[in-house]
Write a protein that holds these residues in place. Sequence first.
Motif, PDB file in Angstrom:
ATOM      1  N   PRO A   1       0.819  -1.222   0.000  1.00  0.00           N
ATOM      2  CA  PRO A   1       0.000   0.000   0.000  1.00  0.00           C
ATOM      3  C   PRO A   1       0.856   1.278   0.000  1.00  0.00           C
ATOM      4  O   PRO A   1       0.575   2.227  -0.729  1.00  0.00           O
ATOM      5  CB  PRO A   1      -0.824  -0.112   1.285  1.00  0.00           C
ATOM      6  CG  PRO A   1      -0.856  -1.571   1.594  1.00  0.00           C
ATOM      7  CD  PRO A   1       0.455  -2.113   1.113  1.00  0.00           C
ATOM      8  N   ARG A   2       1.904   1.269   0.790  1.00  0.00           N
ATOM      9  CA  ARG A   2       2.770   2.458   0.860  1.00  0.00           C
ATOM     10  C   ARG A   2       3.527   2.657  -0.453  1.00  0.00           C
ATOM     11  O   ARG A   2       3.661   3.784  -0.945  1.00  0.00           O
ATOM     12  CB  ARG A   2       3.750   2.329   2.033  1.00  0.00           C
ATOM     13  CG  ARG A   2       4.676   3.495   2.188  1.00  0.00           C
ATOM     14  CD  ARG A   2       3.942   4.724   2.708  1.00  0.00           C
ATOM     15  NE  ARG A   2       4.888   5.821   2.854  1.00  0.00           N
ATOM     16  CZ  ARG A   2       4.677   7.045   2.405  1.00  0.00           C
ATOM     17  NH1 ARG A   2       3.545   7.352   1.827  1.00  0.00           N
ATOM     18  NH2 ARG A   2       5.584   7.974   2.562  1.00  0.00           N
TER      19      ARG A   2
ATOM     20  N   PHE B   1       2.597   1.774  -3.426  1.00  0.00           N
ATOM     21  CA  PHE B   1       1.667   2.267  -4.443  1.00  0.00           C
ATOM     22  C   PHE B   1       1.396   3.763  -4.252  1.00  0.00           C
ATOM     23  O   PHE B   1       1.087   4.460  -5.208  1.00  0.00           O
ATOM     24  CB  PHE B   1       0.368   1.464  -4.428  1.00  0.00           C
ATOM     25  CG  PHE B   1       0.404   0.275  -5.335  1.00  0.00           C
ATOM     26  CD1 PHE B   1      -0.267   0.276  -6.547  1.00  0.00           C
ATOM     27  CD2 PHE B   1       1.127  -0.858  -4.990  1.00  0.00           C
ATOM     28  CE1 PHE B   1      -0.223  -0.817  -7.403  1.00  0.00           C
ATOM     29  CE2 PHE B   1       1.180  -1.959  -5.828  1.00  0.00           C
ATOM     30  CZ  PHE B   1       0.506  -1.939  -7.040  1.00  0.00           C
ATOM     31  N   GLU B   2       1.516   4.247  -3.043  1.00  0.00           N
ATOM     32  CA  GLU B   2       1.332   5.679  -2.765  1.00  0.00           C
ATOM     33  C   GLU B   2       2.520   6.513  -3.231  1.00  0.00           C
ATOM     34  O   GLU B   2       2.350   7.607  -3.767  1.00  0.00           O
ATOM     35  CB  GLU B   2       1.163   5.921  -1.258  1.00  0.00           C
ATOM     36  CG  GLU B   2      -0.155   5.533  -0.686  1.00  0.00           C
ATOM     37  CD  GLU B   2      -0.159   5.717   0.842  1.00  0.00           C
ATOM     38  OE1 GLU B   2       0.685   6.459   1.392  1.00  0.00           O
ATOM     39  OE2 GLU B   2      -1.013   5.088   1.477  1.00  0.00           O
ATOM     40  N   VAL B   3       3.730   6.028  -2.983  1.00  0.00           N
ATOM     41  CA  VAL B   3       4.916   6.864  -3.189  1.00  0.00           C
ATOM     42  C   VAL B   3       5.614   6.668  -4.539  1.00  0.00           C
ATOM     43  O   VAL B   3       6.338   7.556  -4.975  1.00  0.00           O
ATOM     44  CB  VAL B   3       5.944   6.677  -2.040  1.00  0.00           C
ATOM     45  CG1 VAL B   3       5.333   7.081  -0.720  1.00  0.00           C
ATOM     46  CG2 VAL B   3       6.506   5.276  -1.997  1.00  0.00           C
TER      47      VAL B   3
ATOM     48  N   ARG C   1       6.535   2.858 -12.391  1.00  0.00           N
ATOM     49  CA  ARG C   1       5.698   1.691 -12.105  1.00  0.00           C
ATOM     50  C   ARG C   1       6.357   0.369 -12.492  1.00  0.00           C
ATOM     51  O   ARG C   1       5.943  -0.680 -12.023  1.00  0.00           O
ATOM     52  CB  ARG C   1       4.362   1.816 -12.824  1.00  0.00           C
ATOM     53  CG  ARG C   1       3.450   2.828 -12.213  1.00  0.00           C
ATOM     54  CD  ARG C   1       2.142   2.840 -12.954  1.00  0.00           C
ATOM     55  NE  ARG C   1       1.237   3.797 -12.375  1.00  0.00           N
ATOM     56  CZ  ARG C   1       0.338   4.461 -13.071  1.00  0.00           C
ATOM     57  NH1 ARG C   1       0.218   4.276 -14.363  1.00  0.00           N
ATOM     58  NH2 ARG C   1      -0.453   5.330 -12.478  1.00  0.00           N
TER      59      ARG C   1
END
Length: 186
Positions: free
Chosen positions: A8-9, A11-13, A19
């Motif tokens: 999750p982190r 994908f945020e940063v 990608r």
Amino acid sequence: SLWLRLKPRLFEVVPPSDRRSLASCIARFCDTSETSNLVAWLSDTEWTPMYAYNALCVVSPDIALVHLRNVGLDSAWLTHSYWMQELFGRRPNETTVAFFSWMKEVPERVPELARMLEKLPHHIDPQILDALFNALDRELQKDDATLSKEAGPLKTLLECLSSVWSSAALRTFALKAGSELDRRLG
């Protein structure tokens, strides 16, 4: 796992331009829950689509096959040794069908597709072999001046055909005896 905790982190940063690193992690940790993101990233820019496609081959080979031609031949060439081995290893028949379909859609680019197959001669079935022979015949029908300037496709096709050794392929070779192609080569 560490990946599931950090995902999750990350994908945020991680910016969209990077990608490809997320795609590599998805493949490494076989995270099938990210299939939809991988498909979406196929339309990104630069290297991300190929990393996403490679990861898709790992986590969902059936979906990867559906998107094979969407990747584009130029992009597919860049990492073909990875995704082709993955797909042929996991879905050999389906990959052969998809690859042959691709050859029929872009017959003028069969020599480039043949170059991708050179290291996987055991996956060249009679249909693909026929497409290779047809491309070779088209190349041999070019005039001498054109052939001498554009020898690359002819060389590629001959190298690919010389790597084929399966019994089914050899039977296909034998069927070409006495054909127009055989006379052109003779």
